[in-house]
Design a protein around this motif. Structure first.
Motif, PDB file in Angstrom:
ATOM      1  N   HIS A 100       0.855  -1.196   0.000  1.00 39.04           N
ATOM      2  CA  HIS A 100       0.000   0.000   0.000  1.00 39.04           C
ATOM      3  C   HIS A 100       0.892   1.247   0.000  1.00 39.04           C
ATOM      4  N   PHE A 101       0.301   2.372  -0.362  1.00 43.44           N
ATOM      5  CA  PHE A 101       1.012   3.647  -0.292  1.00 43.44           C
ATOM      6  C   PHE A 101       0.991   4.163   1.144  1.00 43.44           C
ATOM      7  N   PRO A 102       1.920   5.053   1.495  1.00 48.93           N
ATOM      8  CA  PRO A 102       1.842   5.678   2.824  1.00 48.93           C
ATOM      9  C   PRO A 102       0.536   6.460   2.966  1.00 48.93           C
ATOM     10  N   ASP A 103       0.106   6.645   4.202  1.00 48.07           N
ATOM     11  CA  ASP A 103      -1.113   7.413   4.462  1.00 48.07           C
ATOM     12  C   ASP A 103      -0.950   8.850   3.984  1.00 48.07           C
ATOM     13  N   ASP A 104      -2.089   9.472   3.633  1.00 46.90           N
ATOM     14  CA  ASP A 104      -2.119  10.876   3.227  1.00 46.90           C
ATOM     15  C   ASP A 104      -1.640  11.742   4.394  1.00 46.90           C
ATOM     16  N   VAL A 105      -0.871  12.770   4.086  1.00 42.22           N
ATOM     17  CA  VAL A 105      -0.388  13.713   5.101  1.00 42.22           C
ATOM     18  C   VAL A 105      -0.679  15.135   4.634  1.00 42.22           C
ATOM     19  N   ASN A 106      -0.594  16.080   5.542  1.00 48.10           N
ATOM     20  CA  ASN A 106      -0.783  17.488   5.192  1.00 48.10           C
ATOM     21  C   ASN A 106       0.389  17.994   4.373  1.00 48.10           C
ATOM     22  N   ARG A 107       0.217  19.156   3.793  1.00 41.14           N
ATOM     23  CA  ARG A 107       1.284  19.767   2.995  1.00 41.14           C
ATOM     24  C   ARG A 107       2.548  19.941   3.823  1.00 41.14           C
ATOM     25  N   SER A 142      -5.471  25.969 -15.817  1.00 37.47           N
ATOM     26  CA  SER A 142      -6.013  27.129 -15.114  1.00 37.47           C
ATOM     27  C   SER A 142      -5.037  28.297 -15.231  1.00 37.47           C
ATOM     28  N   SER A 143      -5.464  29.386 -15.840  1.00 35.85           N
ATOM     29  CA  SER A 143      -4.574  30.535 -15.996  1.00 35.85           C
ATOM     30  C   SER A 143      -4.269  31.125 -14.626  1.00 35.85           C
ATOM     31  N   GLY A 144      -3.039  31.548 -14.441  1.00 36.71           N
ATOM     32  CA  GLY A 144      -2.607  32.111 -13.173  1.00 36.71           C
ATOM     33  C   GLY A 144      -2.087  31.067 -12.200  1.00 36.71           C
ATOM     34  N   ALA A 145      -2.362  29.800 -12.462  1.00 38.91           N
ATOM     35  CA  ALA A 145      -1.871  28.732 -11.593  1.00 38.91           C
ATOM     36  C   ALA A 145      -0.437  28.385 -11.989  1.00 38.91           C
ATOM     37  N   ASP A 146       0.338  27.942 -11.027  1.00 42.47           N
ATOM     38  CA  ASP A 146       1.716  27.554 -11.346  1.00 42.47           C
ATOM     39  C   ASP A 146       2.114  26.232 -10.693  1.00 42.47           C
ATOM     40  N   ASP A 147       1.127  25.402 -10.368  1.00 47.10           N
ATOM     41  CA  ASP A 147       1.393  24.113  -9.732  1.00 47.10           C
ATOM     42  C   ASP A 147       1.854  23.072 -10.757  1.00 47.10           C
ATOM     43  N   LEU A 148       2.670  22.150 -10.286  1.00 44.49           N
ATOM     44  CA  LEU A 148       3.011  20.952 -11.044  1.00 44.49           C
ATOM     45  C   LEU A 148       2.359  19.776 -10.327  1.00 44.49           C
ATOM     46  N   VAL A 149       1.793  18.846 -11.083  1.00 51.66           N
ATOM     47  CA  VAL A 149       1.135  17.678 -10.497  1.00 51.66           C
ATOM     48  C   VAL A 149       1.781  16.424 -11.077  1.00 51.66           C
ATOM     49  N   TYR A 150       2.269  15.560 -10.196  1.00 50.24           N
ATOM     50  CA  TYR A 150       2.789  14.262 -10.621  1.00 50.24           C
ATOM     51  C   TYR A 150       1.762  13.227 -10.181  1.00 50.24           C
ATOM     52  N   SER A 151       1.052  12.673 -11.143  1.00 48.96           N
ATOM     53  CA  SER A 151       0.024  11.678 -10.854  1.00 48.96           C
ATOM     54  C   SER A 151       0.623  10.286 -10.974  1.00 48.96           C
ATOM     55  N   LEU A 152       0.327   9.444 -10.000  1.00 51.79           N
ATOM     56  CA  LEU A 152       0.709   8.039 -10.106  1.00 51.79           C
ATOM     57  C   LEU A 152      -0.401   7.239 -10.765  1.00 51.79           C
ATOM     58  N   GLY A 153      -1.466   7.936 -11.163  1.00 49.20           N
ATOM     59  CA  GLY A 153      -2.548   7.317 -11.901  1.00 49.20           C
ATOM     60  C   GLY A 153      -3.595   6.668 -11.022  1.00 49.20           C
ATOM     61  N   VAL A 154      -4.651   6.213 -11.667  1.00 47.84           N
ATOM     62  CA  VAL A 154      -5.738   5.516 -10.991  1.00 47.84           C
ATOM     63  C   VAL A 154      -5.438   4.026 -11.027  1.00 47.84           C
ATOM     64  N   ASN A 155      -5.612   3.373  -9.900  1.00 50.64           N
ATOM     65  CA  ASN A 155      -5.387   1.932  -9.783  1.00 50.64           C
ATOM     66  C   ASN A 155      -6.669   1.205 -10.199  1.00 50.64           C
ATOM     67  N   PRO A 156      -6.672   0.544 -11.345  1.00 50.31           N
ATOM     68  CA  PRO A 156      -7.899  -0.142 -11.783  1.00 50.31           C
ATOM     69  C   PRO A 156      -8.052  -1.550 -11.218  1.00 50.31           C
ATOM     70  N   PHE A 157      -7.132  -1.998 -10.401  1.00 55.04           N
ATOM     71  CA  PHE A 157      -7.121  -3.406  -9.972  1.00 55.04           C
ATOM     72  C   PHE A 157      -7.634  -3.614  -8.549  1.00 55.04           C
ATOM     73  N   ASP A 158      -8.231  -2.604  -7.942  1.00 54.52           N
ATOM     74  CA  ASP A 158      -8.752  -2.696  -6.574  1.00 54.52           C
ATOM     75  C   ASP A 158      -7.710  -3.148  -5.568  1.00 54.52           C
ATOM     76  N   LEU A 159      -6.439  -2.825  -5.827  1.00 56.37           N
ATOM     77  CA  LEU A 159      -5.406  -3.104  -4.839  1.00 56.37           C
ATOM     78  C   LEU A 159      -5.529  -2.093  -3.713  1.00 56.37           C
ATOM     79  N   PRO A 160      -5.110  -2.447  -2.510  1.00 51.80           N
ATOM     80  CA  PRO A 160      -5.198  -1.460  -1.429  1.00 51.80           C
ATOM     81  C   PRO A 160      -4.381  -0.214  -1.743  1.00 51.80           C
ATOM     82  N   CYS A 161      -4.891   0.889  -1.329  1.00 52.16           N
ATOM     83  CA  CYS A 161      -4.218   2.142  -1.595  1.00 52.16           C
ATOM     84  C   CYS A 161      -3.195   2.368  -0.505  1.00 52.16           C
TER      85      CYS A 161
END
Length: 177
Positions: free
Chosen positions: A82-89, A158-177
């Motif tokens: 599984h991935f580590p638990d979600d944490v704050n920024r 979104s204009s004015g935004a400057d974020d970068l997003v690295y997506s690990l994608g959606v898990n289609p296999f119902d593996l634990p997150c």
């Protein structure tokens, strides 16, 4: 702009009769003024380009750090199931060493990273770099904005935004997150 009379006054003040000159190697006030104005114009033209190159270098560093973090997250998942638990920024997920915090001084623009996990069916994980303005404009992982794994520039959405997003994608296999 200098008026015609001001220009004539500058020329008159800069003119030195040859009998008063000690040597012929000095610069007149007008010559110094012209060179100073020219250098000022060149600096004004070059500075924005320089700052643009510096910003590109900072974003390239952020992309590199996000890639390191993504590889480490995937390795964590392989080892632990599984991935580590979600944490704050700006908080390092448990078991992850490649997550730079603002206090480390290694995050470009002295900004922050945000690690988001949206558990449940079709688990979704993303890493967000908050960019130069240090504000999160990218949507939370729960929206699953980027279902395909990869690096995305949120400013293209979104204009004015400057974020970068690295997506690990959606898990289609119902593996634990």
């Amino acid at each position: 702009m200098l008026s015609r009379s001001s220009l004539h006054l500058l020329i008159a003040l800069s003119y030195r009769p040859s009998r008063l000159r000690q040597s012929g190697s000095g610069f007149t006030l007008l010559e110094i003024l012209i060179v100073s104005v020219g250098l000022g114009i060149l600096a004004a033209l070059a500075f924005p380009s320089y700052m643009g190159a510096v910003d590109k270098a900072h974003y390239a560093e952020a992309k590199s750090q996000m890639g390191c973090l993504a590889r480490e997250l995937q390795g964590f998942r392989l080892e632990n199931g599984h991935f580590p638990d979600d944490v704050n920024r700006n908080i390092r997920p448990v078991g992850i060493n490649c997550f730079y915090t603002q206090a480390s001084g290694q995050v470009p623009f002295d900004s922050r990273y945000d690690y988001d996990v949206s558990p449940g069916a079709n688990c979704y994980v993303q890493i967000v770099f908050l960019g130069k303005n240090n504000e999160k404009e990218a949507p939370h992982a729960g929206t699953r904005r980027y279902p395909q794994a990869g690096l995305y520039d949120y400013s293209e959405v979104s204009s004015g935004a400057d974020d970068l997003v690295y997506s690990l994608g959606v898990n289609p296999f119902d593996l634990p997150c």
